[in-house]
Design a protein around this motif. Structure first.
Motif, PDB file in Angstrom:
ATOM      1  N   ASP A  52       9.988  10.593  -1.778  1.00 32.23           N
ATOM      2  CA  ASP A  52       9.005   9.529  -1.643  1.00 32.23           C
ATOM      3  C   ASP A  52       9.710   8.185  -1.754  1.00 32.23           C
ATOM      4  O   ASP A  52      10.296   7.859  -2.780  1.00 32.23           O
ATOM      5  CB  ASP A  52       7.961   9.672  -2.764  1.00 32.23           C
ATOM      6  N   GLY A  53       9.642   7.409  -0.667  1.00 32.97           N
ATOM      7  CA  GLY A  53      10.305   6.107  -0.649  1.00 32.97           C
ATOM      8  C   GLY A  53       9.394   4.957  -1.059  1.00 32.97           C
ATOM      9  O   GLY A  53       9.792   3.801  -1.020  1.00 32.97           O
ATOM     10  N   ASN A  54       8.163   5.287  -1.451  1.00 33.48           N
ATOM     11  CA  ASN A  54       7.274   4.233  -1.924  1.00 33.48           C
ATOM     12  C   ASN A  54       7.734   3.728  -3.290  1.00 33.48           C
ATOM     13  O   ASN A  54       8.233   4.493  -4.114  1.00 33.48           O
ATOM     14  CB  ASN A  54       5.848   4.773  -2.080  1.00 33.48           C
ATOM     15  N   HIS A  55       7.518   2.455  -3.525  1.00 29.19           N
ATOM     16  CA  HIS A  55       7.740   1.941  -4.867  1.00 29.19           C
ATOM     17  C   HIS A  55       6.766   2.642  -5.811  1.00 29.19           C
ATOM     18  O   HIS A  55       5.653   2.979  -5.417  1.00 29.19           O
ATOM     19  CB  HIS A  55       7.496   0.426  -4.885  1.00 29.19           C
ATOM     20  N   GLU A  75       0.846  -1.181   0.000  1.00 25.83           N
ATOM     21  CA  GLU A  75       0.000   0.000   0.000  1.00 25.83           C
ATOM     22  C   GLU A  75       0.884   1.234   0.000  1.00 25.83           C
ATOM     23  O   GLU A  75       2.013   1.207   0.464  1.00 25.83           O
ATOM     24  CB  GLU A  75      -0.902   0.009   1.247  1.00 25.83           C
ATOM     25  N   TYR A  76       0.350   2.305  -0.502  1.00 19.06           N
ATOM     26  CA  TYR A  76       1.097   3.560  -0.470  1.00 19.06           C
ATOM     27  C   TYR A  76       1.147   4.069   0.968  1.00 19.06           C
ATOM     28  O   TYR A  76       0.137   4.119   1.649  1.00 19.06           O
ATOM     29  CB  TYR A  76       0.408   4.588  -1.371  1.00 19.06           C
ATOM     30  N   SER A  77       2.339   4.387   1.435  1.00 21.26           N
ATOM     31  CA  SER A  77       2.485   4.813   2.826  1.00 21.26           C
ATOM     32  C   SER A  77       3.027   6.236   2.922  1.00 21.26           C
ATOM     33  O   SER A  77       4.114   6.532   2.430  1.00 21.26           O
ATOM     34  CB  SER A  77       3.433   3.860   3.562  1.00 21.26           C
ATOM     35  N   GLY A 123      16.681   1.052   5.548  1.00 25.92           N
ATOM     36  CA  GLY A 123      17.696   0.451   4.689  1.00 25.92           C
ATOM     37  C   GLY A 123      17.803   1.208   3.372  1.00 25.92           C
ATOM     38  O   GLY A 123      17.209   2.269   3.203  1.00 25.92           O
ATOM     39  N   MET A 124      18.544   0.639   2.457  1.00 24.96           N
ATOM     40  CA  MET A 124      18.752   1.283   1.179  1.00 24.96           C
ATOM     41  C   MET A 124      17.461   1.245   0.362  1.00 24.96           C
ATOM     42  O   MET A 124      16.858   0.200   0.206  1.00 24.96           O
ATOM     43  CB  MET A 124      19.870   0.546   0.440  1.00 24.96           C
ATOM     44  N   ARG A 125      17.030   2.400  -0.101  1.00 20.53           N
ATOM     45  CA  ARG A 125      15.792   2.436  -0.879  1.00 20.53           C
ATOM     46  C   ARG A 125      15.947   3.348  -2.079  1.00 20.53           C
ATOM     47  O   ARG A 125      16.808   4.221  -2.103  1.00 20.53           O
ATOM     48  CB  ARG A 125      14.634   2.973  -0.031  1.00 20.53           C
ATOM     49  N   VAL A 126      15.072   3.134  -3.038  1.00 19.37           N
ATOM     50  CA  VAL A 126      14.981   4.063  -4.155  1.00 19.37           C
ATOM     51  C   VAL A 126      14.035   5.182  -3.736  1.00 19.37           C
ATOM     52  O   VAL A 126      12.913   4.929  -3.310  1.00 19.37           O
ATOM     53  CB  VAL A 126      14.424   3.370  -5.416  1.00 19.37           C
ATOM     54  N   LEU A 127      14.512   6.397  -3.817  1.00 16.30           N
ATOM     55  CA  LEU A 127      13.687   7.545  -3.460  1.00 16.30           C
ATOM     56  C   LEU A 127      13.384   8.361  -4.713  1.00 16.30           C
ATOM     57  O   LEU A 127      14.227   8.502  -5.590  1.00 16.30           O
ATOM     58  CB  LEU A 127      14.419   8.433  -2.441  1.00 16.30           C
ATOM     59  N   THR A 128      12.187   8.877  -4.762  1.00 15.24           N
ATOM     60  CA  THR A 128      11.787   9.715  -5.888  1.00 15.24           C
ATOM     61  C   THR A 128      11.491  11.115  -5.369  1.00 15.24           C
ATOM     62  O   THR A 128      10.861  11.267  -4.317  1.00 15.24           O
ATOM     63  CB  THR A 128      10.503   9.156  -6.551  1.00 15.24           C
ATOM     64  N   ILE A 129      11.966  12.115  -6.071  1.00 14.25           N
ATOM     65  CA  ILE A 129      11.653  13.488  -5.682  1.00 14.25           C
ATOM     66  C   ILE A 129      10.212  13.782  -6.095  1.00 14.25           C
ATOM     67  O   ILE A 129       9.856  13.734  -7.259  1.00 14.25           O
ATOM     68  CB  ILE A 129      12.620  14.488  -6.333  1.00 14.25           C
TER      69      ILE A 129
END
Ligand SMILES: [Zn+2]
Length: 220
Positions: free
Chosen positions: A119-122, A70-72, A102-108
């Motif tokens: 935003d660290g959500n997938h 889910e989007y968090s 941990g290591m995550r893909v972040l989006t501006i």
């Protein structure tokens, strides 16, 4: 042979959203191969493929909780603009960063004055996924594949998957830390982090941590 735990499965797939827009497809990349029952792919898709045989086609509906979650709102965070140094942040830009998860893909996501929202959500979090799949092949996994937790292609461990050198050079399986594979996945200490290696060009149906088309989970 039916798709079951400890089989290596190759599937072709097209992934659409609720509106019918194509989000991803195996297409020219060729079938996606994965080790069934080893969490190489999202749970909802794996459940959908279970029990099929080569040649079968199926539509698989994957709700967020069996897909990318889910989007968090908790995965949003604010950082000051000057944290980017000489780089100019732009909305939609993505990068890897160490977070408290941990290591995550972040989006501006947003830039407002001196504040940048990350935003660290997938990118597919919160989305219902519509897969059309075709099972191309099913075979029994080899012992080394079971111990590594991912399929091996013709070149051995990660041979064709863009993961630098083969397993012969690497203690404990491919993609172990510190392997000197130039430009390949897992070439730095980051390889130790399940979510950080092999970050580019992975099929969307694989959770973070997959590498190349073979799915090199770095868990060895
Ligand atoms: Zn391997």
């Amino acid at each position: 042979m039916r798709v079951a735990k400890e089989t290596v499965v190759a599937i072709e797939y097209t992934l659409k959203d609720d509106q019918g827009n194509i989000i991803d497809a195996s297409g020219d990349r060729g079938p996606m191969e994965y080790l069934h029952g080893a969490q190489n792919i999202i749970p909802g898709l794996e459940q959908g493929v279970d029990g099929l045989v080569a040649g079968d086609t199926k539509s698989v509906l994957v709700p967020p909780q069996l897909g990318y979650g889910e989007y968090s709102e908790k995965l949003l965070q604010l950082v000051p603009l000057n944290a980017f140094g000489a780089n100019t942040p732009q909305i939609g830009m993505r990068f890897h960063a160490e977070t408290n998860l941990g290591m995550r893909v972040l989006t501006i996501k947003k830039i407002e004055g001196e504040e940048v929202t990350l935003d660290g959500n997938h990118e597919l979090a919160g989305k219902t996924l519509h897969f059309d799949i075709k099972v191309v092949s099913v075979r029994a996994a080899e012992l080394t594949e079971l111990s590594h937790g991912h399929p091996h292609q013709s070149g051995g461990c990660c041979g064709g998957g863009g993961c630098g050198s083969g397993e012969a050079s690497s203690e404990g399986g491919c993609c172990s830390t510190g392997e000197a594979s130039e430009g390949g996945c897992c070439s730095s200490e980051e390889g130790a982090s399940a979510s950080s290696c092999c970050s580019t060009e992975q099929p969307v149906a694989q959770p973070q941590g997959g590498c190349g088309s073979g799915g090199c989970g770095c868990s060895a």
